[in-house]
Design an enzyme around this catalytic site. Structure first.
Site, PDB file in Angstrom:
ATOM      1  N   CYS A   1      38.212  33.785  37.909  1.00 60.14           N
ATOM      2  CA  CYS A   1      37.495  34.329  39.057  1.00 60.14           C
ATOM      3  C   CYS A   1      38.449  34.157  40.222  1.00 60.14           C
ATOM      4  O   CYS A   1      38.972  33.056  40.432  1.00 60.14           O
ATOM      5  CB  CYS A   1      36.203  33.560  39.296  1.00 60.14           C
TER       6      CYS A   1
ATOM      7  N   CYS B   1      39.177  41.382  41.466  1.00 63.57           N
ATOM      8  CA  CYS B   1      37.963  40.678  41.046  1.00 63.57           C
ATOM      9  C   CYS B   1      37.861  40.759  39.520  1.00 63.57           C
ATOM     10  O   CYS B   1      37.881  41.855  38.942  1.00 63.57           O
ATOM     11  CB  CYS B   1      36.756  41.357  41.684  1.00 63.57           C
TER      12      CYS B   1
HETATM   13  N1  DGL Z   1      35.915  37.380  42.779  1.00 65.81           N
HETATM   14  C1  DGL Z   1      34.988  37.467  41.683  1.00 65.81           C
HETATM   15  C2  DGL Z   1      35.702  37.415  40.357  1.00 65.81           C
HETATM   16  O1  DGL Z   1      36.902  37.318  40.289  1.00 65.81           O
HETATM   17  C3  DGL Z   1      33.977  36.373  41.674  1.00 65.81           C
HETATM   18  C4  DGL Z   1      33.023  36.274  42.756  1.00 65.81           C
HETATM   19  C5  DGL Z   1      31.722  36.944  42.527  1.00 65.81           C
HETATM   20  O2  DGL Z   1      30.907  36.480  41.715  1.00 65.81           O
HETATM   21  O3  DGL Z   1      31.536  37.928  43.188  1.00 65.81           O
HETATM   22  O4  DGL Z   1      35.058  37.478  39.353  1.00 65.81           O
END
Ligand code: DGL
Length: 267
Positions: A183, A75
């Site tokens: 993201c 993430c």
């Molecule tokens: N998977 C998260 C990232 O890479 C984004 C999703 C979220 O906002 O939780 O930032």
């Protein structure tokens, strides 16, 4: 002691980190993989740093309790703050951002890049700081991650949102050729980004992260390079989006999708 048979832990706020799992599966089929997605609390990108840290600690501690020999924080949002708590844990933590930054610095001859990410990631300035002299034109999206995480992706609505964000990036950055999908949820719909902007190179950081994980395990001589690998998913939310997204990504399916019932938030 951590051995080859201990699993690789991959964590994300939701389904996005499956992009890293997919790259790991493509690179090595013999590893044991355990995935943790906090789908109940997604999106992290609209939360405060304090909230993200509390939730992240819960996920890390779970993966450690499962014997993870390395943790891939798939993430971007979490990766921007993980240095604040990483020293509290013995396990090696590999962020999703740093390996792709190295790739951009070493392999792309550019003085600017675009970045579409969560509001939190863009505001953190982490990509800007890491990329140094390469100017970052970033735009945060408060809605795209949740749209993908639901598993119900309306292509026309996604295109509408992507165009709004991308136009901001292009207006500010001019003739930008490379845009980081900052993201982990976004590479899942990379084809929609590409359909809207065929001339742009959209960068998926998951590949570099997977390579960094394998290099680390090789260095430590704990890469499981024979036998059959396992893959299990734990989620604090619904399992349905996993089936949808894993089909979209055309990746190997897990043995089980297990509901994680314990409370993550320590607040
Ligand atoms: N998977 C998260 C990232 O890479 C984004 C999703 C979220 O906002 O939780 O930032």
């Amino acid at each position: 002691m951590l051995t080859k048979n201990n699993p690789i832990g991959v964590m994300d706020s939701g389904v996005g980190g499956l992009t890293t799992v997919k790259e790991l599966q493509k690179l090595i089929s013999t590893e044991n993989l355990i995935y943790f997605g906090d789908n109940k609390n997604v999106p992290y990108g609209n939360k405060t740093e304090e909230e993200i840290i509390h939730l992240t600690r819960g996920a890390i501690e779970f993966l450690i309790s499962e014997g993870a020999k390395v943790i891939a924080v798939a993430c971007n949002t979490i990766s921007t703050i993980i240095d604040k708590i990483a020293a509290d844990y013995d396990v090696k933590i590999i962020k999703v951002i740093d390996p792709v930054v190295d790739y951009i610095k070493n392999s792309l001859n550019v003085d600017k890049v675009g970045l579409i990410a969560t509001n939190f990631t863009v505001k953190s300035g982490y990509y800007d700081k890491m990329l140094g002299n390469i100017k970052v034109y970033g735009k945060g999206s408060p809605e795209l991650a949740a749209m993908v995480d639901s598993g119900k992706i309306d292509r026309e609505e996604a295109k509408r949102v992507i165009r709004i964000h991308m136009e901001d990036v292009l207006r500010a950055g001019g003739d930008i050729k490379h845009v980081i999908l900052g993201c982990t949820h976004y590479p899942i719909i990379k084809d929609i980004f590409q359909e809207c902007y065929p001339e742009i190179n959209f960068i998926n950081p998951a590949y570099e992260q997977a390579v960094a994980v394998i290099n680390y395990l090789n260095e430590k001589s704990i890469l499981k390079d024979e036998g059959t690998g396992s893959f299990n998913v734990y989620t604090t939310g619904a399992s349905d989006p996993y089936n949808v997204i894993m089909n979209m990504l055309n990746m190997s399916m897990p043995e089980e999708i297990i509901k994680y019932e314990k409370e993550l938030a320590l607040l």
